[in-house]
Design an enzyme around this catalytic site. Structure first.
Site, mmCIF file in Angstrom:
data_model
loop_
_atom_site.group_PDB
_atom_site.id
_atom_site.type_symbol
_atom_site.label_atom_id
_atom_site.label_comp_id
_atom_site.label_asym_id
_atom_site.label_seq_id
_atom_site.Cartn_x
_atom_site.Cartn_y
_atom_site.Cartn_z
ATOM 1 N N ILE A 66 46.107 18.093 25.150
ATOM 2 C CA ILE A 66 44.872 17.809 25.899
ATOM 3 C C ILE A 66 44.021 16.984 24.939
ATOM 4 C CG2 ILE A 66 42.945 18.723 27.234
ATOM 5 C CD1 ILE A 66 44.405 21.417 27.285
ATOM 6 N N ARG A 91 41.292 20.859 17.519
ATOM 7 C CA ARG A 91 41.211 20.600 16.082
ATOM 8 C C ARG A 91 40.878 19.141 15.798
ATOM 9 N NH1 ARG A 91 46.672 21.160 16.470
ATOM 10 N NH2 ARG A 91 45.928 22.528 18.095
ATOM 11 N N ALA A 96 41.525 15.690 17.126
ATOM 12 C CA ALA A 96 40.702 15.626 18.339
ATOM 13 C C ALA A 96 41.571 15.855 19.569
ATOM 14 C CB ALA A 96 39.924 14.316 18.426
ATOM 15 N N HIS A 97 42.261 16.980 19.540
ATOM 16 C CA HIS A 97 43.041 17.402 20.699
ATOM 17 C C HIS A 97 43.357 18.891 20.580
ATOM 18 C CE1 HIS A 97 46.364 16.188 17.842
ATOM 19 N NE2 HIS A 97 46.732 17.406 18.173
ATOM 20 N N SER A 98 43.856 19.417 21.681
ATOM 21 C CA SER A 98 44.375 20.783 21.696
ATOM 22 C C SER A 98 45.790 20.727 22.255
ATOM 23 C CB SER A 98 43.484 21.648 22.592
ATOM 24 O OG SER A 98 44.132 22.869 22.884
#
Ligand code: TYD
Length: 137
Positions: free
Chosen positions: A121, A96, A49-51
């Site tokens: 992020i 993702r 749960a981030h980029s």
């Protein structure tokens, strides 16, 4: 611009078992500066749960299976990793999430850079806003 892709690595198998070798810059498109792995993820847990803004990664599930959801702006795709010879490449600016870790799953990540929290992020709205700013259409 937003890239994901699948790699198939060679399985060197003989009577003693299996071996797979991955060389940075040869088998995958970046030099490996960091390796980390995730184990013992409970049922129903979502990780990731981030980029990243700059990081390139290849994910491999060495044992068991895991479902990876990749998202870049409008397109979303689910990829199952089930074999230690399959790698999922995730480039910069791809959001993702990792789901459905099987019992005993071992997720290995090869990364192009050392750990840098400033490259993350972690807020989805901030990700969408930053994407819009950097890639206006
Ligand atoms: P986190 O990014 O939440 O993991 P995931 O992407 O699997 O959800 O990372 C968990 C913790 O580990 C967080 O405090 C940052 C730390 N960490 C490091 O110190 N070094 C690393 O290389 C990574 C990937 C995470």
């Amino acid at each position: 611009m937003f890239q994901t892709g699948s790699f198939k690595f060679r399985n060197i198998s003989d009577g003693r078992g299996n071996l797979t070798a991955i060389e940075g810059g040869v088998d995958i498109p970046f030099d490996i500066k960091r390796v980390y792995y995730i184990t013992k993820v409970g049922e129903g847990i979502v990780r990731g749960a981030h980029s990243h803004r700059a990081l390139h990664q290849v994910l491999l599930c060495l044992e068991g299976s895991v479902r990876i959801r990749v998202f870049h702006g409008e397109d979303q795709e689910d990829v199952w990793l089930r074999s230690p010879t399959e790698g999922l490449y995730i480039g910069p600016w791809v959001w993702r999430e990792m789901y459905d870790f099987s019992e005993h799953a071992v997720l290995l990540v090869l990364a192009s850079e050392r750990y840098d929290e400033a490259d993350y992020i972690r807020d989805h709205d901030a990700y969408l806003a930053e994407m819009k700013q950097i890639f206006p259409d």
